[in-house]
Design a protein around this motif. Structure first.
Motif, PDB file in Angstrom:
ATOM      1  N   GLN A 156      -4.381   1.967 -16.509  1.00  0.00           N
ATOM      2  CA  GLN A 156      -4.322   1.945 -15.052  1.00  0.00           C
ATOM      3  C   GLN A 156      -3.995   0.546 -14.523  1.00  0.00           C
ATOM      4  N   ASN A 157      -4.593  -0.480 -15.122  1.00  0.00           N
ATOM      5  CA  ASN A 157      -4.303  -1.850 -14.697  1.00  0.00           C
ATOM      6  C   ASN A 157      -2.817  -2.169 -14.831  1.00  0.00           C
ATOM      7  N   VAL A 158      -2.255  -1.874 -15.997  1.00  0.00           N
ATOM      8  CA  VAL A 158      -0.857  -2.209 -16.247  1.00  0.00           C
ATOM      9  C   VAL A 158       0.072  -1.331 -15.406  1.00  0.00           C
ATOM     10  N   ALA A 159      -0.237  -0.034 -15.311  1.00  0.00           N
ATOM     11  CA  ALA A 159       0.614   0.869 -14.542  1.00  0.00           C
ATOM     12  C   ALA A 159       0.637   0.491 -13.064  1.00  0.00           C
ATOM     13  N   THR A 160      -0.500   0.057 -12.535  1.00  0.00           N
ATOM     14  CA  THR A 160      -0.557  -0.347 -11.125  1.00  0.00           C
ATOM     15  C   THR A 160       0.312  -1.572 -10.878  1.00  0.00           C
ATOM     16  N   ASP A 161       0.149  -2.592 -11.702  1.00  0.00           N
ATOM     17  CA  ASP A 161       0.932  -3.823 -11.525  1.00  0.00           C
ATOM     18  C   ASP A 161       2.428  -3.552 -11.671  1.00  0.00           C
ATOM     19  N   LEU A 162       2.803  -2.787 -12.690  1.00  0.00           N
ATOM     20  CA  LEU A 162       4.212  -2.512 -12.911  1.00  0.00           C
ATOM     21  C   LEU A 162       4.812  -1.671 -11.792  1.00  0.00           C
ATOM     22  N   ALA A 163       4.043  -0.720 -11.259  1.00  0.00           N
ATOM     23  CA  ALA A 163       4.565   0.119 -10.184  1.00  0.00           C
ATOM     24  C   ALA A 163       4.924  -0.723  -8.962  1.00  0.00           C
ATOM     25  N   PHE A 164       4.027  -1.632  -8.566  1.00  0.00           N
ATOM     26  CA  PHE A 164       4.292  -2.482  -7.402  1.00  0.00           C
ATOM     27  C   PHE A 164       5.545  -3.338  -7.624  1.00  0.00           C
ATOM     28  N   VAL A 165       5.647  -3.914  -8.811  1.00  0.00           N
ATOM     29  CA  VAL A 165       6.774  -4.804  -9.102  1.00  0.00           C
ATOM     30  C   VAL A 165       8.082  -4.012  -9.187  1.00  0.00           C
ATOM     31  N   ILE A 166       8.053  -2.841  -9.805  1.00  0.00           N
ATOM     32  CA  ILE A 166       9.256  -2.024  -9.932  1.00  0.00           C
ATOM     33  C   ILE A 166       9.793  -1.641  -8.556  1.00  0.00           C
ATOM     34  N   THR A 167       8.908  -1.212  -7.668  1.00  0.00           N
ATOM     35  CA  THR A 167       9.347  -0.842  -6.324  1.00  0.00           C
ATOM     36  C   THR A 167       9.960  -2.028  -5.597  1.00  0.00           C
ATOM     37  N   GLU A 200      -4.593   5.854  -6.155  1.00  0.00           N
ATOM     38  CA  GLU A 200      -5.551   5.730  -7.248  1.00  0.00           C
ATOM     39  C   GLU A 200      -6.556   4.606  -6.978  1.00  0.00           C
ATOM     40  N   LEU A 201      -6.081   3.487  -6.473  1.00  0.00           N
ATOM     41  CA  LEU A 201      -6.978   2.368  -6.162  1.00  0.00           C
ATOM     42  C   LEU A 201      -7.987   2.745  -5.086  1.00  0.00           C
ATOM     43  N   LEU A 202      -7.598   3.597  -4.163  1.00  0.00           N
ATOM     44  CA  LEU A 202      -8.478   3.971  -3.063  1.00  0.00           C
ATOM     45  C   LEU A 202      -9.418   5.118  -3.409  1.00  0.00           C
ATOM     46  N   VAL A 203      -9.085   5.890  -4.439  1.00  0.00           N
ATOM     47  CA  VAL A 203      -9.880   7.082  -4.777  1.00  0.00           C
ATOM     48  C   VAL A 203     -10.836   6.825  -5.932  1.00  0.00           C
ATOM     49  N   THR A 204     -10.381   6.143  -6.975  1.00  0.00           N
ATOM     50  CA  THR A 204     -11.205   5.977  -8.175  1.00  0.00           C
ATOM     51  C   THR A 204     -12.366   5.022  -7.923  1.00  0.00           C
ATOM     52  N   PRO A 207     -13.843  -0.761 -11.104  1.00  0.00           N
ATOM     53  CA  PRO A 207     -13.385  -1.990 -10.460  1.00  0.00           C
ATOM     54  C   PRO A 207     -12.047  -2.459 -11.013  1.00  0.00           C
ATOM     55  N   VAL A 208     -11.503  -3.491 -10.398  1.00  0.00           N
ATOM     56  CA  VAL A 208     -10.301  -4.172 -10.880  1.00  0.00           C
ATOM     57  C   VAL A 208     -10.669  -5.634 -11.077  1.00  0.00           C
ATOM     58  N   ARG A 209     -10.573  -6.125 -12.290  1.00  0.00           N
ATOM     59  CA  ARG A 209     -10.895  -7.515 -12.578  1.00  0.00           C
ATOM     60  C   ARG A 209      -9.657  -8.391 -12.441  1.00  0.00           C
ATOM     61  N   ALA A 210      -9.845  -9.548 -11.838  1.00  0.00           N
ATOM     62  CA  ALA A 210      -8.718 -10.459 -11.621  1.00  0.00           C
ATOM     63  C   ALA A 210      -8.112 -10.919 -12.942  1.00  0.00           C
ATOM     64  N   ALA A 211      -8.950 -11.145 -13.969  1.00  0.00           N
ATOM     65  CA  ALA A 211      -8.445 -11.638 -15.251  1.00  0.00           C
ATOM     66  C   ALA A 211      -7.534 -10.633 -15.945  1.00  0.00           C
ATOM     67  N   ALA A 274      -4.017  -5.568  -5.891  1.00  0.00           N
ATOM     68  CA  ALA A 274      -4.827  -4.457  -6.387  1.00  0.00           C
ATOM     69  C   ALA A 274      -6.306  -4.817  -6.417  1.00  0.00           C
ATOM     70  N   THR A 275      -6.619  -6.047  -6.784  1.00  0.00           N
ATOM     71  CA  THR A 275      -8.013  -6.494  -6.809  1.00  0.00           C
ATOM     72  C   THR A 275      -8.623  -6.475  -5.410  1.00  0.00           C
ATOM     73  N   ILE A 276      -7.854  -6.916  -4.423  1.00  0.00           N
ATOM     74  CA  ILE A 276      -8.339  -6.934  -3.041  1.00  0.00           C
ATOM     75  C   ILE A 276      -8.557  -5.510  -2.528  1.00  0.00           C
ATOM     76  N   LEU A 277      -7.626  -4.605  -2.826  1.00  0.00           N
ATOM     77  CA  LEU A 277      -7.774  -3.216  -2.374  1.00  0.00           C
ATOM     78  C   LEU A 277      -9.010  -2.560  -2.986  1.00  0.00           C
ATOM     79  N   ALA A 278      -9.248  -2.810  -4.280  1.00  0.00           N
ATOM     80  CA  ALA A 278     -10.429  -2.232  -4.938  1.00  0.00           C
ATOM     81  C   ALA A 278     -11.715  -2.796  -4.354  1.00  0.00           C
ATOM     82  N   ALA A 279     -11.732  -4.095  -4.043  1.00  0.00           N
ATOM     83  CA  ALA A 279     -12.920  -4.702  -3.445  1.00  0.00           C
ATOM     84  C   ALA A 279     -13.178  -4.143  -2.052  1.00  0.00           C
ATOM     85  N   LEU A 280     -12.126  -3.957  -1.260  1.00  0.00           N
ATOM     86  CA  LEU A 280     -12.280  -3.373   0.073  1.00  0.00           C
ATOM     87  C   LEU A 280     -12.771  -1.932  -0.025  1.00  0.00           C
ATOM     88  N   ARG A 281     -12.276  -1.201  -1.010  1.00  0.00           N
ATOM     89  CA  ARG A 281     -12.712   0.184  -1.197  1.00  0.00           C
ATOM     90  C   ARG A 281     -14.213   0.278  -1.442  1.00  0.00           C
TER      91      ARG A 281
END
Length: 302
Positions: A156-167, A200-204, A207-211, A274-281
């Motif tokens: 999920q971590n890798v797929a999220t980062d790659l999706a944003f960059v690909i778009t 996914e970030l808003l539903v699951t 957490p999302v770790r910055a590292a 993604a880290t900020i969105l998970a923290a806000l969630r």
């Protein structure tokens, strides 16, 4: 009382290794894929029970089937763009696997399948337990997070980062209106991919770790290495050109290295988002839906 110079120098020598040792262990702890409680990977942030809910299971089934169907359609419906005016080209379906967009979409399919497997596993348990909570003082060491949960979290971590960059990269640097058609399938793989991962970030609940940004950067660099090896072996894109993407042309190594470096930086920014969105969630969930087990389900623990 002043200490002798010899004792002071010995203290400095012993403090430095201890400091570096603490930094090393802290770095390893932030990069690992262990998380307590592990059942958090099987739950939605917005449910009121600790056991995976039926509505969340339905959500996981719908997402997995939708992503899988889109990926299969993207592979099966390959054709030349309607505006293509070059020499005749025979479609090679296996070249679908050389594109970064499709790498990212395969990762989304993988993470959605693993997420479904995690939910099914925890719902099938006869006795649901949260015995690995942080406040369990009777256990000298926390049990390791199950391999299935760790694989899902990594995907999920890798797929999220790659999706944003690909778009972002596709619509700003790659898309050419003279060649690429804007149709439903193109919008799904280059736009809906990011929308799905935001959902996914808003539903699951995990957490999302910055590292963990390093995992996404590693995937981006791995694709850069793959494209260089593919080019060195004489590989071509679907039009027979030597570069998979115009910006990733290894006939011009300087610009290609620059593009890979740019993608690595954008991947770091994407993971920060993604880290900020998970923290806000988690903060919004804790305020809107307070419950006795909120600390076990909503707050990350390392």
């Amino acid at each position: 009382m002043k200490l002798p110079k010899l004792e002071l120098s010995m203290q400095k020598k012993t403090c430095k290794p201890a400091m570096f040792g603490r930094l090393w262990h802290a770095g390893r702890r932030s990069l690992n894929l262990d998380h307590t409680p592990a059942h958090q990977f099987a739950c939605s942030q917005w449910q009121t029970t600790l056991q995976p809910s039926t509505s969340y299971l339905i959500y996981r089934w719908l997402l997995f089937t939708g992503v899988l169907a889109t990926g299969l359609a993207s592979f099966a419906c390959q054709r030349l763009p309607s505006r293509y005016e070059g020499p005749p080209v025979e479609i090679n379906y296996f070249k679908w696997f050389i594109y970064f967009t499709n790498w990212g979409f395969m990762l989304i399919a993988l993470q959605s399948g693993l997420a479904l497997a995690v939910v099914i596993r925890y719902r099938s348990q006869k006795f649901f337990s949260t015995c690995c909570d942080d406040d369990d003082a009777l256990m000298p060491r926390r049990p390791r997070t199950p391999l299935l949960c760790r694989a899902y979290w990594l995907a999920q971590n890798v797929a999220t980062d790659l999706a944003f960059v690909i778009t972002l990269i596709y619509w700003t640097l790659v898309h050419n209106p003279k060649i690429h058609d804007i149709n439903a399938l193109n919008l799904l793989v280059h736009g809906a991919n990011s929308a799905v991962m935001v959902c996914e970030l808003l539903v699951t609940a995990q957490p999302v770790r910055a590292a963990h940004a390093l995992y996404g950067v590693g995937a981006g660099v791995a694709y850069g290495v793959f494209s260089a090896v593919y080019w060195a072996l004489g590989g071509t894109d679907r039009f027979g050109l030597p570069a998979i993407y115009p910006a990733l042309n290894w006939n011009q190594p300087g610009s290609a290295f620059g593009f890979v470096a740019l993608c690595a930086v954008v991947l770091l920014v994407a993971h920060a988002l993604a880290t900020i969105l998970a923290a806000l969630r988690t903060r919004v969930a804790s305020r809107l839906r307070p419950r006795p087990h909120a600390d076990r389900l909503a707050l990350p623990s390392h």
